[in-house]
Enzyme design. Sequence first.
Site, short mmCIF file in Angstrom:
data_model
loop_
_atom_site.label_atom_id
_atom_site.label_comp_id
_atom_site.label_asym_id
_atom_site.label_seq_id
_atom_site.Cartn_x
_atom_site.Cartn_y
_atom_site.Cartn_z
CB SER A 1 -0.90 0.03 1.23
OG SER A 1 -1.75 -1.09 1.25
N1 SAH Z 1 -0.94 -5.21 3.62
C1 SAH Z 1 -0.11 -5.48 2.47
C2 SAH Z 1 -0.77 -5.05 1.17
C3 SAH Z 1 -1.35 -6.23 0.57
S1 SAH Z 1 -2.11 -6.15 -1.00
C4 SAH Z 1 1.26 -4.88 2.61
O1 SAH Z 1 1.52 -4.18 3.60
O2 SAH Z 1 2.12 -5.15 1.77
C5 SAH Z 1 -3.50 -7.17 -0.65
C6 SAH Z 1 -3.19 -8.62 -0.37
O3 SAH Z 1 -4.42 -9.25 -0.04
C7 SAH Z 1 -2.64 -9.38 -1.57
O4 SAH Z 1 -1.42 -9.95 -1.23
C8 SAH Z 1 -3.71 -10.44 -1.84
O5 SAH Z 1 -3.18 -11.68 -2.27
C9 SAH Z 1 -4.37 -10.58 -0.50
N2 SAH Z 1 -5.73 -11.12 -0.48
C10 SAH Z 1 -6.74 -10.89 -1.36
N3 SAH Z 1 -7.84 -11.57 -0.97
C11 SAH Z 1 -7.53 -12.23 0.17
C12 SAH Z 1 -8.26 -13.09 1.06
N4 SAH Z 1 -9.55 -13.41 0.84
N5 SAH Z 1 -7.62 -13.59 2.12
C13 SAH Z 1 -6.31 -13.28 2.37
N6 SAH Z 1 -5.58 -12.47 1.58
C14 SAH Z 1 -6.18 -11.95 0.50
#
Ligand code: SAH
Length: 215
Positions: free
Chosen positions: A62
């Site tokens: 993010s």
């Molecule tokens: N918080 C993260 C940003 C992640 S981007 C950071 O600090 O880097 C969003 C993430 O959510 C992605 O890696 C994606 O694979 C995951 N995601 C999407 N749907 C999901 C679900 N149902 N359960 C767990 N993870 C999920």
Amino acid sequence: MKDIEAARQRMIDRQIIARGIRDNRVLEAIREVPRHLFVDESLLDEAYDDNPLPIGEGQTISQPYMAALMTHLLELGEDQQVLEIGTGSGYQAAILARLCRWVYTIERIKVLSEKAHDLLERIGYANVTFIVGDGSAGWPSHAPYDGIIVTAGAPKVPEILVDQLRMGGRLVIPVGDRFSQTLKRVIRTRTGIKLENYTGCRFVDLIGKHGWTAL
Ligand code: SAH
């Protein structure tokens, strides 16, 4: 190293404080987390820029301001526990780990979870539990949580997540269509819920039972 710390301080001043976040605990946590280690070495020069960055598997870390705002809205106390849905790079989890007692973080893509786990272990964060699976239904076995943060965009607020908040607990979640969302905070109260809307945003999809279907 000095340059990197200066870049991080500039990020905090120009992107986060300048946009109105004055929460010292949150600012301090962000100052301590080495964001550049959470992106590929080839992106080192961009690690402190004002935008999200790719982390592989079509996912992103993010924007710093968004991580700061969401963390601020969680209002975590040091004795509290939080659930993060969407571990991604592990950056947000590291910030949360500095602010509360325990972080549970769920990621559906195993290689991302493993990479984040290795990194957090290497840089010394011991209060984070990594789970691989569909976090759209939360993780009831460790509930209730003081805070739940969803770092992927959802079509609606999953009620099943609200049910895993303790009374007074906060859920921070982007809700909208697949292209743009509104950052929302849901507070569980004795009489039901309190719903607040914050900024417009754009996250990758929350994919799962209570999210979107995979494309
Ligand atoms: N918080 C993260 C940003 C992640 S981007 C950071 O600090 O880097 C969003 C993430 O959510 C992605 O890696 C994606 O694979 C995951 N995601 C999407 N749907 C999901 C679900 N149902 N359960 C767990 N993870 C999920």
